[in-house]
Design an enzyme around this catalytic site. Structure first.
Site, mmCIF file in Angstrom:
data_model
loop_
_atom_site.group_PDB
_atom_site.id
_atom_site.type_symbol
_atom_site.label_atom_id
_atom_site.label_comp_id
_atom_site.label_asym_id
_atom_site.label_seq_id
_atom_site.Cartn_x
_atom_site.Cartn_y
_atom_site.Cartn_z
ATOM 1 N N ASN A 78 -34.245 16.111 13.331
ATOM 2 C CA ASN A 78 -33.331 15.355 14.169
ATOM 3 C C ASN A 78 -32.651 16.319 15.135
ATOM 4 O OD1 ASN A 78 -30.156 14.617 14.395
ATOM 5 N ND2 ASN A 78 -31.403 12.765 14.507
ATOM 6 N N VAL A 79 -32.590 15.948 16.401
ATOM 7 C CA VAL A 79 -31.765 16.672 17.377
ATOM 8 C C VAL A 79 -30.990 15.631 18.166
ATOM 9 C CG1 VAL A 79 -33.064 18.825 17.570
ATOM 10 C CG2 VAL A 79 -33.794 16.856 18.914
ATOM 11 N N HIS A 139 -38.563 15.916 7.811
ATOM 12 C CA HIS A 139 -37.554 15.216 8.601
ATOM 13 C C HIS A 139 -37.042 16.171 9.665
ATOM 14 C CE1 HIS A 139 -33.104 14.916 9.232
ATOM 15 N NE2 HIS A 139 -33.457 13.723 9.662
#
EC number: 1.3.3.3
Length: 302
Positions: free
Chosen positions: A107-108, A105
C-alpha cells in the site's frame, strides 16, 4: 501536487498488474471503474481471479474527498478533526493458489487535509509485507534485503525503523501472533521536503514487485497436497481477522463510506477456521510459528 501523485499511482497500478499477469499467463485482470456519489471520489479496481498461479489478486487505486476526517485518522492525530481531506493511494493483496507461495500486501498513499485559515497538513504512508504459509529462509532474506534496498538511499536507519514499525503493526493482539514475516510500514511521513517524501513513497511502491515476483516464480510450481492446502486456508483466517479488526486502511475506507467491494477485495476467496488447532511438533507447520512469524533480523540471520 495531487495530480502528480495520481499519475504515479496509476502507473504503479498498471506496472504491478502487468507483471503479475506475466507470472500468471492463464488469467488477466478485469477492470472496474467506479465513482462515489456527489463527486466525493472515484477509483479503478483491478482483480484477477482463478488464475494458474493466483487464486485472487486485487490492485486498487482510489481518490477520496471528504469534509471531515474519520475516527480512524484522528484517533492518533486529534488536530485533524474538522478538516476537509483528499486521500489517494494504491492498495493491493495477492492470494496465491499454491500454499508454498506466500500472500503479499502493499500500500502507498497520500493524505492532504486543510481547514480555512490554517496551514494545510499532508503526509505519506505505506509499505509492504509478506505472509508465508510454508516458510523458506531464502525467501525471507531476499524479501527483507529488497525492503532495505528500497530504504537505503534515504538514510542508514530508515529500513530498521520501518521494519520494526511493520512488525509492531501487523500483530494480532488477540492471538499473540505476527501476521507474517513483515517488511516495511510507515505513516505520517512529512519530514523534509515534499519531493523527498514522495521519492521515498515511490521507492517503496516500485520495490514491492521487485521483492515479490522472484519469490513467486521460485515457488509456484512446488508440488503440494490437500494437507498443505488445508493449512493455507486455516492460516488465511488470520489474514481476515487482522484486516477486519485492526487494519487502519480498511477502517478508514469503511468509515468514509468507501466502496465496500474495493475495500474488502483484500480478503481471500476461500478460508477456514478450526477450533483449537495445534500443528504437529517438528512439522513444517509448527516451524512457521516457531521460526518464521517471529520478529528477527532476517538480513543477518545466522
Amino acid at each position: 501536487m495531487i495530480e502528480e501523485i495520481k499519475k504515479y499511482l496509476l502507473m504503479l497500478q498498471f506496472n504491478i498488474c502487468e507483471q503479475l499477469e506475466q507470472v500468471d499467463d492463464n488469467a488477466e485482470f478485469i477492470k472496474d471503474v467506479w465513482e462515489k456519489p456527489n463527486n466525493t471520489g472515484n477509483g479503478l479496481t483491478k482483480v484477477l481471479s482463478n488464475g494458474a498461479v493466483f487464486e485472487q489478486a486485487g490492485v486498487n487505486f482510489s481518490i477520496i474527498h471528504g469534509n471531515d476526517m474519520p475516527a480512524s485518522a484522528t484517533v492518533l492525530r486529534p488536530e485533524l478533526s474538522g478538516r476537509s481531506f483528499t486521500a489517494l493511494g494504491v492498495s493491493l493483496v495477492v492470494h496465491p493458489q499454491n500454499p508454498y507461495v506466500p500472500t503479499s500486501h502493499a500500500n502507498v498513499r497520500f493524505f492532504f487535509a486543510e481547514k480555512e485559515g490554517e496551514t494545510p497538513i499532508w503526509w505519506f504512508g505505506g509499505g509492504f509485507d509478506l505472509t508465508p504459509y510454508y516458510g523458506f529462509d531464502e525467501d525471507a532474506i531476499f524479501w527483507h534485503q529488497s525492503a532495505k534496498q528500497a530504504c537505503d538511499p534515504f538514510g542508514k536507519d530508515v529500513y530498521s525503523k520501518y521494519k520494526k514499525w511493520c512488525d509492531d503493526y501487523f500483530y494480532l493482539k488477540h492471538r499473540s501472533e505476527q501476521r507474517g514475516i513483515g517488511g516495511l510500514f510507515f505513516d505520517d511521513l512529512n519530514e523534509g521536503s515534499f519531493d523527498e517524501c514522495f521519492s521515498f513513497m515511490k521507492s517503496v511502491g516500485d520495490g514491492y514487485i521487485n521483492a515479490y515476483r522472484p519469490i513467486v516464480e521460485r515457488r509456484k510450481d512446488t508440488p503440494y497436497t490437500d494437507h498443505e492446502r488445508q493449512f493455507q486456508l486455516y492460516r488465511r483466517g488470520r489474514y481476515v481477522e487482522f484486516n477486519l479488526i485492526y487494519d487502519r486502511g480498511t477502517l478508514f475506507g469503511l468509515q468514509t463510506g468507501g466502496r465496500s467491494e474495493s475495500i474488502l477485495m483484500s480478503l481471500p476467496p476461500l478460508v477456514r477456521w478450526e477450533y483449537r488447532y495445534e500443528p504437529d511438533p517438528g512439522s513444517e507447520e509448527a516451524r512457521l510459528y516457531t521460526h518464521f512469524i517471529q520478529p528477527q533480523d532476517w538480513i543477518n540471520i545466522p
